[in-house]
Design an enzyme around this catalytic site. Structure first.
Site, PDB file in Angstrom:
ATOM      1  N   ASP A   1     -11.916  -5.457 -35.458  1.00 14.45           N
ATOM      2  CA  ASP A   1     -12.539  -4.494 -34.541  1.00 14.45           C
ATOM      3  C   ASP A   1     -12.924  -5.190 -33.243  1.00 14.45           C
ATOM      4  OD1 ASP A   1     -12.435  -2.305 -36.300  1.00 14.45           O
ATOM      5  OD2 ASP A   1     -14.282  -2.930 -37.290  1.00 14.45           O
TER       6      ASP A   1
ATOM      7  N   SER B   1     -22.762  -2.717 -40.803  1.00 10.68           N
ATOM      8  CA  SER B   1     -21.899  -1.981 -41.717  1.00 10.68           C
ATOM      9  C   SER B   1     -20.793  -1.264 -40.969  1.00 10.68           C
ATOM     10  CB  SER B   1     -22.726  -0.954 -42.509  1.00 10.68           C
ATOM     11  OG  SER B   1     -21.905  -0.072 -43.218  1.00 10.68           O
ATOM     12  N   LYS B   2     -19.643  -1.172 -41.606  1.00  8.48           N
ATOM     13  CA  LYS B   2     -18.511  -0.443 -41.035  1.00  8.48           C
ATOM     14  C   LYS B   2     -18.883   1.022 -40.794  1.00  8.48           C
ATOM     15  CE  LYS B   2     -13.992  -0.146 -40.051  1.00  8.48           C
ATOM     16  NZ  LYS B   2     -13.350  -0.914 -38.990  1.00  8.48           N
ATOM     17  N   ARG B   3     -19.753   1.548 -41.632  1.00  9.44           N
ATOM     18  CA  ARG B   3     -20.154   2.948 -41.489  1.00  9.44           C
ATOM     19  C   ARG B   3     -20.890   3.199 -40.177  1.00  9.44           C
ATOM     20  NH1 ARG B   3     -21.385   1.894 -46.806  1.00  9.44           N
ATOM     21  NH2 ARG B   3     -23.567   1.520 -46.276  1.00  9.44           N
TER      22      ARG B   3
END
Length: 469
Positions: A256, A246-248
């Site tokens: 990225d 997840s990006k979180r």
């Protein structure tokens, strides 16, 4: 003809999981001489991020996943952006209303919230029982409404998935989906069915989160008299055994990893193996090889854990095989970020680093010696292995300067070691430290002199002579 699609929402970056879905759809289509379509599912205007479509298209291009039809390139089934297809969805929603497979719902947010507060787990179909006259009257008054799908209240639905086999879902576990929102825009649940059919999608490849809701889509296909596509659901990519990537939790987007110095195809090669087994021991594959080897039979029912260490290893193989000029071109933006405007031979630095980095961002640490010289600790001259000391460095510094002025530096250093009755390694250690002021460099003293140039090397050696006193 096989036709597959990738249908991302323009909400920002392209997630690694989304990239893998696009890759598998692309590989399957190309394996069968079919077409791969890009469709932008932007029906939720509140979540759209400006510029996201360009980010998605750019990412796919960098990854080598080239779509045959879609935004910009066009095609005979366009438009390929859902917000431009609003009237199409309203036309088919009306057909479902006419057949009783959908109905108008006027329930307010407050009523729906009250239902859930009282323990309801899904909509209670109350508006299904409104008379046709009442529905028309309320619409004429301008009351906001949505169009909901009319899911049977009993029975089951079974369909076949190419990965998971036969899947059966009880209708009582399904809610009457909203098909058209109050603003007239379709939901994903409706638009994806309409578009997949009208665009001739033969194989629907998507995440496993849609496995249990697919019967709702099948009801729409059946109500409209359309043939269902072949379903291929994919398990998620996991950060660990409990959590999705997840990006979180950090970097999870294709861009990225590009910023971290991974090569585009190395990323593609690695994620191809996350959920698919090529049934041989070869892990490094070109896009052509991936197309040749890809098969639905190789897709796995279990989730895959993303291992950045493994991807670094695979990336290093690609870096080592790059032509020198190509590596230097790829490394240059990282030089510009980490060590710009140095008076050094950057092309030669690339020669020194290419076999010593796993990702391009490793350049920062591998080339840290570029900033190490000023005020370096003279204790670096002390090496237990070679039994060198500061006094030894002090004794050798004038000879090091003389060797640098010689026609052949390596020969001169060899002669210096013999003349002083020292081991060659002792002389080379002291010389390299004196030129760089760094414990670790991607080459010996001679390579560093070539990198910095003789004039700069001599300046440094004179500065060390002053430092040693």
């Amino acid at each position: 003809m096989v036709r597959t699609r990738f249908a991302p929402s323009p909400t920002g970056y392209l997630h690694i999981g989304g990239l893998r879905t696009a890759l598998y759809a692309y590989l399957f289509a190309k394996k069968h001489d079919g077409k791969f379509i890009l469709r932008i599912e932007d029906t939720d205007q509140t979540r759209e991020v400006e510029g996201a479509v360009d980010i998605i298209i750019s990412a796919l291009d960098k990854a080598g996943i080239h779509y045959d039809e879609g935004p910009i390139v066009g095609g005979e089934y366009g438009p390929y952006v859902q917000s431009q297809r609003k009237e199409i969805y309203l036309k088919y929603a009306q057909k479902l209303l006419d057949s009783g497979d959908a109905y108008c719902c006027f329930c307010t947010k407050e009523r729906l919230a009250e239902m859930h507060e009282k323990g309801a787990t899904k909509y209670d179909k109350s508006c299904l029982h409104l008379s046709k006259a009442e529905v028309q009257e309320r619409i004429a008054r301008g009351e906001p409404y949505v169009i909901r799908q009319n899911i049977p209240e009993s029975g089951t639905s079974t369909y076949h998935d190419e990965v998971f086999g036969d899947v059966t879902v009880d209708f009582k576990d399904l809610e009457d989906n909203i098909l058209i929102k109050s603003d007239g825009m379709p939901t994903y649940n409706f638009a994806n069915v309409i578009d997949d059919h009208l665009m001739g999608i033969t194989h629907c490849i998507r995440g496993v989160e849609y496995l249990m809701s697919t019967p709702k889509y099948n009801l729409l296909y059946d109500a409209l008299g359309w043939e269902r596509p072949v379903y291929i659901h994919l398990q998620p990519i996991m950060r660990d055994s409990q959590h999705k990537l997840s990006k979180r939790d950090g970097d999870a987007g294709f861009e990225d990893f590009l910023r971290k110095g991974f090569l585009p195809h190395a990323i593609v090669n690695y994620i191809a193996l996350l959920g698919w087994n090529p049934k041989d021991n070869n892990e490094k594959m070109s896009m052509t090889e991936l197309v040749e080897k890809f098969s639905i039979e190789g897709l796995q029912k279990s989730s895959s854990i993303f291992d950045e260490v493994k991807m670094r290893w695979l990336n290093s193989l690609y870096i080592k095989e790059m032509p020198a000029a190509q590596f230097h071109a790829a490394a240059t933006p990282f030089y510009n970020e980490y060590y710009p405007n140095r008076n050094i031979d950057y092309a030669y630095l690339s020669e020194l680093l290419q076999s010593r980095v796993e990702t391009l961002s490793d350049i920062k640490d591998r080339a840290a010696f570029l900033d190490a010289f000023d005020n370096f600790d003279k204790e670096l001259f002390v090496n237990k292995k070679w039994k060198t000391t500061i006094d030894m460095a002090r004794d050798l510094i004038d000879d090091c300067i003389a060797c640098t002025n010689a026609d052949d530096l390596n020969t001169a250093l060899d002669a210096l070691a013999e003349r002083k009755a020292l081991k060659k390694g002792q002389v080379l250690w002291i010389y390299r430290i004196a030129v760089t002021g760094a414990a670790a460099t991607p080459g010996g003293g001679a390579e560093m002199v070539r990198l910095f140039g003789k004039t700069e090397a001599l300046r440094r050696l004179e500065a060390v002579k002053t430092m040693l006193g």
